[in-house]
Design a protein around this motif. Structure first.
Motif, PDB file in Angstrom:
ATOM      1  N   LYS A 187      33.356  33.288  42.038  1.00 32.67           N
ATOM      2  CA  LYS A 187      33.371  34.546  41.304  1.00 32.67           C
ATOM      3  C   LYS A 187      34.261  35.551  42.016  1.00 32.67           C
ATOM      4  CE  LYS A 187      30.375  33.075  38.279  1.00 32.67           C
ATOM      5  NZ  LYS A 187      30.832  32.742  36.913  1.00 32.67           N
ATOM      6  N   ASP A 232      38.016  31.755  39.490  1.00 32.76           N
ATOM      7  CA  ASP A 232      37.278  32.483  38.465  1.00 32.76           C
ATOM      8  C   ASP A 232      38.264  32.791  37.334  1.00 32.76           C
ATOM      9  OD1 ASP A 232      35.903  34.246  36.861  1.00 32.76           O
ATOM     10  OD2 ASP A 232      35.128  35.457  38.511  1.00 32.76           O
ATOM     11  N   PRO A 233      38.127  32.140  36.172  1.00 29.99           N
ATOM     12  CA  PRO A 233      39.114  32.328  35.103  1.00 29.99           C
ATOM     13  C   PRO A 233      39.077  33.723  34.470  1.00 29.99           C
ATOM     14  CG  PRO A 233      37.298  30.957  34.354  1.00 29.99           C
ATOM     15  CD  PRO A 233      37.112  31.148  35.833  1.00 29.99           C
ATOM     16  N   ALA A 261      39.713  25.607  42.492  1.00 31.53           N
ATOM     17  CA  ALA A 261      38.822  26.159  41.473  1.00 31.53           C
ATOM     18  C   ALA A 261      38.826  27.671  41.628  1.00 31.53           C
ATOM     19  CB  ALA A 261      37.408  25.606  41.651  1.00 31.53           C
ATOM     20  N   ALA A 298      38.342  21.569  35.082  1.00 27.32           N
ATOM     21  CA  ALA A 298      37.972  22.383  33.929  1.00 27.32           C
ATOM     22  C   ALA A 298      38.981  22.283  32.796  1.00 27.32           C
ATOM     23  CB  ALA A 298      37.814  23.836  34.356  1.00 27.32           C
ATOM     24  N   ASP A 302      40.607  24.306  37.998  1.00 24.09           N
ATOM     25  CA  ASP A 302      39.173  24.037  37.943  1.00 24.09           C
ATOM     26  C   ASP A 302      38.405  25.341  38.088  1.00 24.09           C
ATOM     27  OD1 ASP A 302      36.991  22.413  37.619  1.00 24.09           O
ATOM     28  OD2 ASP A 302      37.327  21.206  39.410  1.00 24.09           O
ATOM     29  N   THR A 303      37.118  25.278  37.809  1.00 24.96           N
ATOM     30  CA  THR A 303      36.227  26.418  37.969  1.00 24.96           C
ATOM     31  C   THR A 303      34.969  25.949  38.691  1.00 24.96           C
ATOM     32  OG1 THR A 303      35.128  26.014  35.846  1.00 24.96           O
ATOM     33  CG2 THR A 303      37.049  27.472  35.827  1.00 24.96           C
ATOM     34  N   ALA A 322      45.599  26.500  39.820  1.00 26.35           N
ATOM     35  CA  ALA A 322      44.228  26.800  39.390  1.00 26.35           C
ATOM     36  C   ALA A 322      43.863  25.895  38.227  1.00 26.35           C
ATOM     37  CB  ALA A 322      44.126  28.264  38.985  1.00 26.35           C
ATOM     38  N   LEU A 382      43.628  29.692  34.084  1.00 22.67           N
ATOM     39  CA  LEU A 382      43.615  28.264  34.394  1.00 22.67           C
ATOM     40  C   LEU A 382      44.997  27.684  34.119  1.00 22.67           C
ATOM     41  CD1 LEU A 382      40.160  27.013  33.062  1.00 22.67           C
ATOM     42  CD2 LEU A 382      40.933  27.175  35.442  1.00 22.67           C
TER      43      LEU A 382
END
Length: 347
Positions: free
Chosen positions: A301, A267-268, A265, A253, A295-296, A293, A273
């Motif tokens: 969630k 949840d931003p 990945a 991401a 990626d998403t 972190a 990120l």
């Protein structure tokens, strides 16, 4: 010795990032590094290398200052312990770790009897209307046909479905060349798990479901299987990625290559990120490791939810597909930011 240490520290000590509404609805607990299970045994140098790969793209001044410090090659373990504080971010839901990987499909740049399932670019009208057409409507209708939106054609619709779940992958052409595709957008519909749907229908028990199990069932039951895949209305479009070397991981991401075993990945809305995250994954094969972190994912969630990147190919896919374990995520935050988050939790 870190040159200009306190001059740089002065910059970020005065910078406290603002907290979003979603962050204010959560609780934040400050830990010491002694409370991180396995912290002293990790390869902190490897974690620092991965952090430095994406931290130049972090916008806030406190993160930029720490990135500059990290690029001066400090002792890695001391760097994290001196300038960060471990923060547990929770919202009442249990932690869940899953895995993802970069699949490799067989395909062609031309349609043929074997290669007849298109990998699409995003049509412009889908960007202006969200949600747009469903998966069923895209695959059975005429909205995409004859418009030159195909990047390539592949030989397996089931693998194509899982390529969309992963969000990126490689396509091996008949002449041996490999092209890479990355996430290019989506149709705006929420992701719905076909594994959960299989359990709901009584096809399998929850502990039996994995990516390989789903693939094999769909192939054994082509008509029912296609309907099962339509249960997920979300549809991912791709873009061709030519600037990433074959030896590097796919773009995450942050538009940088991700690293097997060190990228997650997240949840931003809860985890920035680029932030380092200490992982305590339990289960059959416990993991205690500092990851980043980078990626998403549409199914990722919540503050205690992470997808661990396992690498490229079949073996990575099998390992990632089996992972569904509890544990704990601890985000390493710049000191002043960590204390600011803690104050938001206090009454």
């Amino acid at each position: 010795m870190i040159r200009g240490l306190w001059a740089v520290v002065a910059v970020w000590l005065s910078c406290v990032g603002s907290l979003s509404a979603s962050e204010r609805d959560t609780t934040h607990s400050l830990l010491s590094f002694d409370e991180l299970d396995g912290w002293t045994e990790d390869n902190h140098a490897r974690a620092l290398d991965v952090f430095l790969n994406t931290c130049p793209d972090m916008d806030d001044p406190d993160w930029q200052a720490l990135c500059a410090l990290g690029q001066q090659k400090p002792d890695p373990k001391a760097f994290f312990e001196l300038f960060f504080r471990p923060v547990v971010i929770e919202n009442g839901k249990d932690a869940l770790f899953t895995g993802y990987f970069e699949p490799e499909l067989n395909g062609s740049l031309q349609r043929s009897e074997r290669y007849r399932y298109p990998v699409y670019r995003q049509p412009p009208e889908s960007k202006a209307h969200s949600p747009w057409l469903t998966r069923r409507e895209i695959e059975t209708g005429d909205a995409m046909r004859g418009r030159g939106l195909e990047i390539a054609w592949v030989d397996d619709p089931v693998e194509l479905f899982f390529l969309q779940i992963q969000g990126s992958g490689r396509i091996r052409l008949p002449d041996g060349r490999v092209i890479r595709v990355g996430y290019g957008g989506k149709n705006g519909h929420n992701y719905r798990s076909v594994g959960v749907e299989m359990v709901r229908r009584g096809i399998y028990e929850a502990h039996q479901v994995s990516a390989d199990v789903i693939k094999n069932w769909v192939r054994r039951n082509p008509a029912q299987g296609r309907e099962l895949l339509f249960h997920n209305p979300s549809y991912v479009f791709f873009r061709r990625v030519d600037r990433v070397a074959a030896a590097d991981g796919p773009l995450g991401a942050m538009n940088r290559s991700v690293t097997a075993g060190r990228t997650i990945a997240v949840d931003p809305a809860f985890v920035p990120l680029g932030a380092p995250v200490w992982i305590e994954k339990d289960g059959a094969n416990p993991i205690r490791r500092l990851m980043v972190a980078q990626d998403t994912g549409s199914a990722i969630k919540g503050p205690q939810r992470a997808d661990i990147f396992f690498g490229t190919g079949t073996a990575a896919g099998r390992a990632a597909g089996k992972l569904r374990d509890p544990g704990r995520m601890v985000v390493l935050m710049p000191i002043q930011r960590a204390f600011a988050m803690l104050s938001e939790t206090l009454p």
